[in-house]
Design a protein around this motif. Sequence first.
Motif, mmCIF file in Angstrom:
data_model
loop_
_atom_site.group_PDB
_atom_site.id
_atom_site.type_symbol
_atom_site.label_atom_id
_atom_site.label_comp_id
_atom_site.label_asym_id
_atom_site.label_seq_id
_atom_site.Cartn_x
_atom_site.Cartn_y
_atom_site.Cartn_z
ATOM 1 N N TYR A 1 5.293 9.330 -4.462
ATOM 2 C CA TYR A 1 4.353 8.300 -4.913
ATOM 3 C C TYR A 1 4.596 6.979 -4.190
ATOM 4 O O TYR A 1 3.665 6.343 -3.698
ATOM 5 N N LEU B 1 -0.526 -1.774 -14.056
ATOM 6 C CA LEU B 1 0.165 -0.519 -14.404
ATOM 7 C C LEU B 1 1.669 -0.738 -14.535
ATOM 8 O O LEU B 1 2.451 -0.010 -13.938
ATOM 9 N N TYR C 1 -6.605 -4.536 -12.636
ATOM 10 C CA TYR C 1 -7.573 -3.475 -12.387
ATOM 11 C C TYR C 1 -8.564 -3.589 -13.528
ATOM 12 O O TYR C 1 -8.166 -3.597 -14.689
ATOM 13 N N VAL D 1 -9.442 5.913 -6.444
ATOM 14 C CA VAL D 1 -8.096 6.031 -5.872
ATOM 15 C C VAL D 1 -8.167 6.858 -4.597
ATOM 16 O O VAL D 1 -8.858 7.886 -4.540
ATOM 17 N N ARG E 1 -4.302 10.813 -1.791
ATOM 18 C CA ARG E 1 -2.885 10.831 -1.381
ATOM 19 C C ARG E 1 -2.398 12.261 -1.541
ATOM 20 O O ARG E 1 -2.126 12.717 -2.646
ATOM 21 N N PHE F 1 -5.769 7.023 -15.594
ATOM 22 C CA PHE F 1 -5.976 5.588 -15.365
ATOM 23 C C PHE F 1 -7.250 5.381 -14.541
ATOM 24 O O PHE F 1 -8.089 4.535 -14.870
ATOM 25 N N HIS G 1 -3.894 -2.141 1.183
ATOM 26 C CA HIS G 1 -3.242 -1.455 0.053
ATOM 27 C C HIS G 1 -2.091 -0.557 0.546
ATOM 28 O O HIS G 1 -1.859 0.521 0.019
ATOM 29 N N ARG H 1 -2.764 3.159 1.390
ATOM 30 C CA ARG H 1 -2.902 4.121 0.285
ATOM 31 C C ARG H 1 -4.345 4.335 -0.141
ATOM 32 O O ARG H 1 -4.614 5.171 -0.994
HETATM 33 C C1 LIG Z 1 -5.223 3.496 -9.547
HETATM 34 C C2 LIG Z 1 -4.196 3.044 -8.555
HETATM 35 C C3 LIG Z 1 -2.798 3.081 -9.099
HETATM 36 C C4 LIG Z 1 -1.831 2.090 -8.609
HETATM 37 C C5 LIG Z 1 -1.941 1.755 -7.179
HETATM 38 O O1 LIG Z 1 -2.555 0.794 -6.827
HETATM 39 C C6 LIG Z 1 -1.302 2.553 -6.159
HETATM 40 O O2 LIG Z 1 -0.645 3.542 -6.478
HETATM 41 O O3 LIG Z 1 -1.437 2.198 -4.968
#
Ligand SMILES: CCCCC(=O)C(=O)O
Length: 359
Positions: free
Chosen positions: A31, A115, A136, A168, A171, A206, A256, A259
């Motif tokens: 992660y 988060l 968020y 998201v 990944r 989420f 980001h 990601r």
């Molecule tokens: C919904 C995204 C979760 C947190 C985040 O920004 C990341 O893991 O990059």
Amino acid sequence: MTPEDCLNLHELEALGRAELLKAAHPSVLDYYLGGAGDERTLRENRSAWAQWRLRPRMLADVSSVDTATEVLGLPLSSPIAVAPSAMHGLAHPEGECAVAAAAAAAGSLMTLSTLSTRTLEEVGTAAGGRWWFQLYLYRDREVSRALIQRAQAAGARALVLTVDAPVVGRREAMLRRPLVLPAGLELPNVGPRTTGQESLTHLAYFDSLMDMTLSWRDLEWLRGVTDLPLVLKGILTAEDAALAREHGAHIWVSNHGGRQLDGAVTAPEVLGEVVAAAGDREVYVDGGVTRGGDVLRALALGARAVFLGRAALWGLAAGGQAGVARTLQLLEEELVLDMALCGKTALSQLGPDLLRRAP
Ligand SMILES: CCCCC(=O)C(=O)O
Ligand SMILES: Cc1cc2nc3c(=O)[nH]c(=O)nc-3n(C[C@H](O)[C@H](O)[C@H](O)COP(=O)(O)O)c2cc1C
């Protein structure tokens, strides 16, 4: 090996990774490390700062170098701060409180993720006023309204709206090995699951709460909820920077950490055009910062401060508050050294004349 033994952020990363492998489920490393798609942007973030070479000036009396600055009126000892990242409790039992305390002790600033594994109030206390809250936006606006108001009451100095994650990114390491949260780890800003959603992973759940319709119009709603300064995180073009400016927001250039959109431009490529479009708005940046020279380049391109994503997480995993403190200290020392070698004694002297594009 302790954080104190580490001579640079690469060694801190190695130590942080080793500690995580010992203490956490392997999915946590996936992660933290992971990027989207083929992870091109993730890789390019690290090498992109090097496209700018430095044009040092000589005979400038560098006996005293000052890295002090201000962001949104808050004095910082150096232009190096902490980006929001989710679930610090995965890296260390003290989680976000350890990061907040390290940032406060260093005269820096922490951005707390929606988060988080600690409450806004706990982090507010640890941060001593040196924090921003990253939002968020939930589809249920009342949930967001309550979080914003609690963050403001707990001393947050700005609201950072992340605009690059309406969905998201893909990944794939996480698809192969979904994130496992240890028993007892709480996400206090994410409510309990509703019926029919029990089988979703934490991030998928989420994601299902997030508002994909988010648009420029929603900034008006935010303005009605809080008078905190607003920062838009994830801006990558002059066009969006101009819109941010029209809407009175400050600008955080970021992809980001590779990601979200794989193949997106990197910050060092676009900082110049964003700064030109930003007018009087402050511009911040993150992505791949691992050396003081990266910070120097970002400031020369017009950023007011740089933010650390994974680097802060490695420090946290390597040694809690002391590990994050070491991360900030090493980077600041490297910045001072590079400024001296470039003949610069204050951040106000850093500008595009310091840079030349590598052939
Ligand atoms: C919904 C995204 C979760 C947190 C985040 O920004 C990341 O893991 O990059
Ligand atoms: C594990 C992890 C979790 C993240 N969580 C968030 C988040 O909750 N909110 C957010 O706006 N950005 C999040 N980010 C992105 C960071 O704020 C930042 O943009 C990025 O990590 C910068 O790149 P770097 O890791 O190369 O420094 C996260 C990044 C990582 C690595």
